[in-house]
Design a protein around this motif. Structure first.
Motif, PDB file in Angstrom:
ATOM      1  N   ALA A   1       0.820  -1.213   0.000  1.00 17.24           N
ATOM      2  CA  ALA A   1       0.000   0.000   0.000  1.00 17.24           C
ATOM      3  C   ALA A   1       0.854   1.264   0.000  1.00 17.24           C
ATOM      4  N   VAL A   2       2.064   1.173   0.554  1.00 20.07           N
ATOM      5  CA  VAL A   2       2.977   2.315   0.551  1.00 20.07           C
ATOM      6  C   VAL A   2       3.225   2.800  -0.875  1.00 20.07           C
ATOM      7  N   GLU A   3       3.340   1.861  -1.824  1.00 27.40           N
ATOM      8  CA  GLU A   3       3.607   2.224  -3.219  1.00 27.40           C
ATOM      9  C   GLU A   3       2.514   3.135  -3.758  1.00 27.40           C
ATOM     10  N   PHE A   4       1.265   2.863  -3.403  1.00 31.31           N
ATOM     11  CA  PHE A   4       0.155   3.697  -3.865  1.00 31.31           C
ATOM     12  C   PHE A   4       0.322   5.143  -3.397  1.00 31.31           C
ATOM     13  N   PHE A   5       0.645   5.315  -2.116  1.00 32.15           N
ATOM     14  CA  PHE A   5       0.712   6.663  -1.561  1.00 32.15           C
ATOM     15  C   PHE A   5       2.024   7.374  -1.864  1.00 32.15           C
ATOM     16  N   MET A   6       3.056   6.649  -2.280  1.00 34.81           N
ATOM     17  CA  MET A   6       4.293   7.302  -2.724  1.00 34.81           C
ATOM     18  C   MET A   6       4.149   7.899  -4.110  1.00 34.81           C
ATOM     19  N   SER A   7       3.147   7.452  -4.853  1.00 31.66           N
ATOM     20  CA  SER A   7       3.074   7.700  -6.288  1.00 31.66           C
ATOM     21  C   SER A   7       3.135   9.172  -6.690  1.00 31.66           C
ATOM     22  N   ILE A   8       2.512  10.043  -5.908  1.00 31.47           N
ATOM     23  CA  ILE A   8       2.449  11.452  -6.323  1.00 31.47           C
ATOM     24  C   ILE A   8       3.638  12.266  -5.815  1.00 31.47           C
ATOM     25  N   MET A   9       4.522  11.656  -5.041  1.00 32.34           N
ATOM     26  CA  MET A   9       5.515  12.443  -4.313  1.00 32.34           C
ATOM     27  C   MET A   9       6.591  13.059  -5.197  1.00 32.34           C
ATOM     28  N   PHE A  10       7.198  12.269  -6.079  1.00 33.04           N
ATOM     29  CA  PHE A  10       8.274  12.834  -6.901  1.00 33.04           C
ATOM     30  C   PHE A  10       7.794  14.022  -7.727  1.00 33.04           C
ATOM     31  N   PRO A  11       6.720  13.873  -8.526  1.00 33.21           N
ATOM     32  CA  PRO A  11       6.305  15.017  -9.344  1.00 33.21           C
ATOM     33  C   PRO A  11       5.806  16.198  -8.534  1.00 33.21           C
ATOM     34  N   THR A  12       5.172  15.931  -7.391  1.00 35.66           N
ATOM     35  CA  THR A  12       4.656  17.031  -6.579  1.00 35.66           C
ATOM     36  C   THR A  12       5.792  17.808  -5.931  1.00 35.66           C
ATOM     37  N   ILE A  13       6.776  17.094  -5.382  1.00 33.58           N
ATOM     38  CA  ILE A  13       7.950  17.762  -4.808  1.00 33.58           C
ATOM     39  C   ILE A  13       8.656  18.580  -5.881  1.00 33.58           C
ATOM     40  N   PHE A  14       8.795  17.992  -7.065  1.00 37.31           N
ATOM     41  CA  PHE A  14       9.480  18.691  -8.153  1.00 37.31           C
ATOM     42  C   PHE A  14       8.743  19.980  -8.514  1.00 37.31           C
ATOM     43  N   ALA A  15       7.430  19.870  -8.760  1.00 36.23           N
ATOM     44  CA  ALA A  15       6.661  21.037  -9.191  1.00 36.23           C
ATOM     45  C   ALA A  15       6.675  22.142  -8.141  1.00 36.23           C
ATOM     46  N   LEU A  16       6.540  21.783  -6.872  1.00 38.72           N
ATOM     47  CA  LEU A  16       6.546  22.785  -5.808  1.00 38.72           C
ATOM     48  C   LEU A  16       7.936  23.399  -5.630  1.00 38.72           C
ATOM     49  N   SER A  17       8.975  22.621  -5.886  1.00 37.04           N
ATOM     50  CA  SER A  17      10.348  23.111  -5.719  1.00 37.04           C
ATOM     51  C   SER A  17      10.697  24.195  -6.725  1.00 37.04           C
ATOM     52  N   VAL A  18      10.243  24.033  -7.974  1.00 41.70           N
ATOM     53  CA  VAL A  18      10.617  24.983  -9.030  1.00 41.70           C
ATOM     54  C   VAL A  18       9.549  26.045  -9.265  1.00 41.70           C
ATOM     55  N   LYS A  19       8.460  25.984  -8.489  1.00 43.74           N
ATOM     56  CA  LYS A  19       7.375  26.953  -8.649  1.00 43.74           C
ATOM     57  C   LYS A  19       7.876  28.369  -8.369  1.00 43.74           C
ATOM     58  N   ASP A  20       7.528  29.278  -9.266  1.00 44.35           N
ATOM     59  CA  ASP A  20       7.841  30.702  -9.129  1.00 44.35           C
ATOM     60  C   ASP A  20       9.336  31.011  -9.167  1.00 44.35           C
ATOM     61  N   LEU A  21      10.133  30.135  -9.753  1.00 36.77           N
ATOM     62  CA  LEU A  21      11.561  30.424  -9.881  1.00 36.77           C
ATOM     63  C   LEU A  21      11.859  31.343 -11.060  1.00 36.77           C
ATOM     64  N   GLY A  22      10.873  31.496 -11.962  1.00 37.29           N
ATOM     65  CA  GLY A  22      11.081  32.382 -13.095  1.00 37.29           C
ATOM     66  C   GLY A  22      12.236  31.933 -13.960  1.00 37.29           C
ATOM     67  N   ALA A  23      13.169  32.843 -14.245  1.00 38.78           N
ATOM     68  CA  ALA A  23      14.299  32.534 -15.129  1.00 38.78           C
ATOM     69  C   ALA A  23      15.276  31.552 -14.500  1.00 38.78           C
ATOM     70  N   LYS A  24      15.098  31.262 -13.228  1.00 38.12           N
ATOM     71  CA  LYS A  24      15.978  30.292 -12.567  1.00 38.12           C
ATOM     72  C   LYS A  24      15.430  28.865 -12.641  1.00 38.12           C
ATOM     73  N   THR A  25      14.317  28.688 -13.354  1.00 40.32           N
ATOM     74  CA  THR A  25      13.650  27.383 -13.362  1.00 40.32           C
ATOM     75  C   THR A  25      14.559  26.262 -13.851  1.00 40.32           C
ATOM     76  N   LYS A  26      15.268  26.487 -14.956  1.00 39.99           N
ATOM     77  CA  LYS A  26      16.126  25.436 -15.512  1.00 39.99           C
ATOM     78  C   LYS A  26      17.241  25.057 -14.537  1.00 39.99           C
ATOM     79  N   LYS A  27      17.850  26.077 -13.912  1.00 36.69           N
ATOM     80  CA  LYS A  27      18.920  25.791 -12.946  1.00 36.69           C
ATOM     81  C   LYS A  27      18.362  25.076 -11.718  1.00 36.69           C
ATOM     82  N   GLY A  28      17.202  25.521 -11.256  1.00 41.72           N
ATOM     83  CA  GLY A  28      16.589  24.872 -10.105  1.00 41.72           C
ATOM     84  C   GLY A  28      16.221  23.434 -10.392  1.00 41.72           C
ATOM     85  N   SER A  29      15.734  23.180 -11.605  1.00 37.21           N
ATOM     86  CA  SER A  29      15.379  21.816 -11.993  1.00 37.21           C
ATOM     87  C   SER A  29      16.588  20.894 -11.921  1.00 37.21           C
TER      88      SER A  29
END
Length: 419
Positions: A332-360
């Motif tokens: 069941a852990v696999e089910f709830f881990m599923s959204i974590m990588f993309p969600t962490i990624f999207a929130l991490s680079v949110k509003d970085l503007g021109a720094k998005t590529k470097k932040g990624s």
């Protein structure tokens, strides 16, 4: 009319980028097949075979920043094309590697494939978050990552069918073979990867041609703040890098030791445990689609917090109970881990503007957690047992929980400011 045409082009671009998520997911999830296969074909020890995963994760660590710099100069499309070409080149090199039965050659080919995947992930993960309505960036990324989950489920099934022979020599059988017979057997085993990887190379090259011929809008991120300033000044990005490091490490720990865990806590034999692992990966894929749907009704940071808490509770059950209950909890852990990588990624680079590529690039570098934390878990297992060692990934999710909580706070501040 122009708006409709622009919308169609954006939709086509999103569809094409989503296909990339499937491609690299398929490649990475062939590693569990290659580890036992090359161990047999190249006569490796367990430690030597473990370098198959290391070759992939080290590439991410070494090349994520160069990939970001490359995209900063040549754009997302340039990064995607170079990634696809490296991917195809590495796949082609499997043919001579198998012909020579050189493990070092195989590792070099895997490193080149992973180098291509690094460019693809650095480009595609950030590109799809800015390709369209910024408010729906996490939603689009989770939807695309759902196809990565589909690949994770399909790769072991297809790879097992066309790469693994199911023939393993016992010590007595090997002793009864002449040197020539043994060499023929090992060559036949090694050669089974040649055709599958040539097909992979052709598919990847075809996608590269399609990307080259297709118009992909080059997003010019807004110059928010000091565009030339260091991304190391972005606190939320750094929190995201830490969260991604611990998440990826935990994910690899949970999947890599699943079969041994099942044997210990429930006495499940190896083949049956492998089937349960496939079922767990199917749950991972379903979780991606379900999580994407839930994000239409719930803010991504809040969902990340809820899922982190549920994962830690399920791991507590897996650690403290025995029998099939513990195994089901881990699945069941696999089910709830599923959204974590993309969600962490999207929130991490949110509003970085021109720094998005470097932040990624920094967030992609954090994937190296998958090379480090399983070693820590292995050492804990040696000192106690594999069930107790699952406390390592359980602790890792504290970092994910903290990141989610901080981003809920940021969202509240933004909403207050907008009103």
């Amino acid at each position: 009319m122009n708006k409709a045409l622009s919308a169609n082009k954006t939709t086509l671009a999103i569809g094409l980028i989503t296909a990339l998520f499937f491609l690299w997911g398929f490649a990475l999830n062939l590693n569990p097949i290659l580890i036992p296969h090359l161990k047999k074909a190249c006569r490796l020890s367990d430690v030597q075979s473990a370098f198959i995963d290391s070759a992939s994760y080290i590439a991410y660590f070494l090349l994520a920043l160069p990939a970001g710099r490359f995209m900063y100069k040549y754009g997302y499309k340039g990064g995607i094309l170079l990634g696809l070409l490296l991917f195809a080149a590495g796949a082609v090199l499997f043919y001579p590697a198998a012909a020579t039965r050189s493990y070092l050659f195989f590792l070099c080919a895997l490193f080149i494939i992973a180098s291509g995947l690094t460019f693809l992930e650095t480009a595609a993960n950030s590109y799809i978050t800015v390709l369209g309505d910024p408010a729906k960036g996490a939603y689009r990324l989770n939807l695309a990552q759902s196809f990565n989950g589909l690949a994770a489920f399909m790769a072991p099934l297809i790879g097992g069918r066309y790469i693994l022979s199911g023939k393993a020599l016992t010590a007595s059988q090997e002793a009864g073979m002449s040197a020539g017979q043994l060499d023929d057997y090992l060559k036949a085993e090694a050669s089974s990867v040649q055709l599958p990887f040539l097909i992979i190379a052709l598919v990847v090259l075809s996608v590269a041609v399609l990307v080259w011929r297709t118009y992909l809008p080059e997003i010019k991120e807004e110059e928010t703040g000091n565009a030339n300033g260091s991304v190391l000044n972005e606190k939320n990005l750094l929190l995201g890098v830490g969260a991604q490091f611990f998440y990826v490490g935990a994910q690899v720990c949970i999947s890599s030791f699943f079969i041994r865990f099942s044997q210990r806590v429930a006495g499940i034999e190896e083949v049956q445990a492998a089937y349960l692992l496939s079922a767990a990966l199917l749950m991972f894929m379903v979780g991606r689609f379900a999580g994407t749907l839930l994000m239409r009704f719930m803010a991504p940071p809040r969902l990340l917090v809820i899922y982190s808490i549920l994962v830690m509770l399920l791991l507590a059950v897996a650690i403290s109970t025995t029998g099939i209950t513990a195994v089901y909890a881990l699945m069941a852990v696999e089910f709830f881990m599923s959204i974590m990588f993309p969600t962490i990624f999207a929130l991490s680079v949110k509003d970085l503007g021109a720094k998005t590529k470097k932040g990624s690039s920094l967030v992609i570098m954090a994937i190296v957690g998958g090379a480090i934390l399983p070693v820590v878990m292995g050492r804990v297992s040696d000192a106690s047992n594999i069930q107790q060692a699952y406390i390592v990934p359980a602790i890792c999710f504290i970092a994910v929980l903290y990141f989610g909580i901080k981003n809920i706070a940021v969202t509240k501040v933004e909403l207050s400011a907008s009103h």
